[in-house]
Design a protein around this motif. Structure first.
Motif, PDB file in Angstrom:
ATOM      1  N   ALA A  90     -33.652  12.815  45.612  1.00 36.85           N
ATOM      2  CA  ALA A  90     -33.059  11.908  43.980  1.00 36.85           C
ATOM      3  C   ALA A  90     -31.574  13.106  43.596  1.00 36.85           C
ATOM      4  O   ALA A  90     -30.200  12.406  43.409  1.00 36.85           O
ATOM      5  CB  ALA A  90     -34.183  11.824  43.048  1.00 36.85           C
ATOM      6  N   ARG A  91     -32.080  14.121  43.759  1.00 37.17           N
ATOM      7  CA  ARG A  91     -30.667  14.894  44.129  1.00 37.17           C
ATOM      8  C   ARG A  91     -29.297  14.845  44.415  1.00 37.17           C
ATOM      9  O   ARG A  91     -28.519  14.225  44.967  1.00 37.17           O
ATOM     10  CB  ARG A  91     -30.443  16.359  43.002  1.00 37.17           C
ATOM     11  N   ASP A  92     -29.836  14.201  45.550  1.00 38.92           N
ATOM     12  CA  ASP A  92     -28.378  14.131  46.798  1.00 38.92           C
ATOM     13  C   ASP A  92     -28.477  12.608  46.744  1.00 38.92           C
ATOM     14  O   ASP A  92     -27.036  12.467  47.428  1.00 38.92           O
ATOM     15  CB  ASP A  92     -29.813  14.065  48.945  1.00 38.92           C
ATOM     16  N   ALA A  93     -29.074  11.515  46.340  1.00 34.27           N
ATOM     17  CA  ALA A  93     -28.847  10.724  46.282  1.00 34.27           C
ATOM     18  C   ALA A  93     -27.033  10.180  44.708  1.00 34.27           C
ATOM     19  O   ALA A  93     -26.321  10.122  45.459  1.00 34.27           O
ATOM     20  CB  ALA A  93     -29.340   9.368  45.616  1.00 34.27           C
ATOM     21  N   VAL A  94     -27.366  11.641  43.877  1.00 36.87           N
ATOM     22  CA  VAL A  94     -26.629  11.194  42.589  1.00 36.87           C
ATOM     23  C   VAL A  94     -25.526  11.812  43.257  1.00 36.87           C
ATOM     24  O   VAL A  94     -24.169  12.119  43.052  1.00 36.87           O
ATOM     25  CB  VAL A  94     -27.592  12.059  41.734  1.00 36.87           C
ATOM     26  N   ASP A  95     -25.789  13.726  43.842  1.00 39.95           N
ATOM     27  CA  ASP A  95     -24.702  13.917  44.386  1.00 39.95           C
ATOM     28  C   ASP A  95     -23.704  13.089  45.223  1.00 39.95           C
ATOM     29  O   ASP A  95     -22.715  12.606  45.684  1.00 39.95           O
ATOM     30  CB  ASP A  95     -24.754  15.048  45.521  1.00 39.95           C
ATOM     31  N   ALA A  96     -24.224  11.908  46.551  1.00 41.53           N
ATOM     32  CA  ALA A  96     -23.788  10.938  47.039  1.00 41.53           C
ATOM     33  C   ALA A  96     -22.571  10.457  45.941  1.00 41.53           C
ATOM     34  O   ALA A  96     -21.525   9.643  46.403  1.00 41.53           O
ATOM     35  CB  ALA A  96     -25.263   9.965  48.208  1.00 41.53           C
ATOM     36  N   VAL A  97     -23.468  10.028  45.245  1.00 37.51           N
ATOM     37  CA  VAL A  97     -22.523   8.840  44.467  1.00 37.51           C
ATOM     38  C   VAL A  97     -21.807   9.102  43.230  1.00 37.51           C
ATOM     39  O   VAL A  97     -20.165   8.905  43.545  1.00 37.51           O
ATOM     40  CB  VAL A  97     -23.397   8.137  42.961  1.00 37.51           C
ATOM     41  N   LEU A  98     -21.890  10.444  43.177  1.00 41.76           N
ATOM     42  CA  LEU A  98     -20.689  11.823  42.557  1.00 41.76           C
ATOM     43  C   LEU A  98     -19.327  12.306  43.172  1.00 41.76           C
ATOM     44  O   LEU A  98     -18.157  11.385  43.460  1.00 41.76           O
ATOM     45  CB  LEU A  98     -21.060  12.788  41.652  1.00 41.76           C
ATOM     46  N   ARG A  99     -19.585  12.324  45.016  1.00 37.97           N
ATOM     47  CA  ARG A  99     -18.715  11.904  45.649  1.00 37.97           C
ATOM     48  C   ARG A  99     -17.977  10.765  46.130  1.00 37.97           C
ATOM     49  O   ARG A  99     -16.630  11.530  46.319  1.00 37.97           O
ATOM     50  CB  ARG A  99     -19.233  12.811  46.995  1.00 37.97           C
TER      51      ARG A  99
END
Length: 129
Positions: A90-99
């Motif tokens: 989930a954290r990686d998914a949020v990071d991907a959206v922000l990037r």
């Protein structure tokens, strides 16, 4: 979307919806819930019932500040999956959206609000016969 940390209300709302969709698509995530205390959630529900615009805020909280974008969300996880692995995904998914939006992460706060057992349907989930 802006590349800095200044986001309009509409940009924050669109970003929150994209993050919510990314969280829902994560392996092991069974639901996304409004983060915050029981009291704050009851106040939001009351405001929504009275037609106050504040009750219609996105489920995921997004705030922009000097340190970057802060994201807060509560998730329900599948009881058959490891919660730690689900939180990492989930954290990686949020990071991907922000990037993808060209935004710098200030903080990500994910809370496991509910662990769903294998035989129990998630709220609003249909059971297959």
């Amino acid at each position: 979307m802006m590349t800095g940390t200044e986001l309009s209300k509409e940009e924050r709302a669109r970003l929150a919806l994209r993050i919510e969709a990314a969280l829902r698509a994560c392996s092991g995530v069974r639901g996304v819930y409004r983060s915050g205390s029981l009291v704050s959630n009851l106040l939001r529900a009351g405001a929504s019932a009275w037609g106050n615009e504040r009750g219609a805020e996105p489920i995921v909280s997004v705030a922009a500040g000097a340190d970057g974008v802060a994201v807060e969300a509560a998730i329900g996880v599948d009881g058959r999956a490891r919660s730690v692995a689900t939180l990492r995904h989930a954290r990686d998914a949020v990071d991907a959206v922000l990037r993808a939006e060209g935004l710098r992460r200030g903080s990500i706060t994910l809370t496991v609000a509910y662990v769903q057992s294998a035989v129990e349907p998630a709220p609003g989930e249909r059971r297959r016969p």
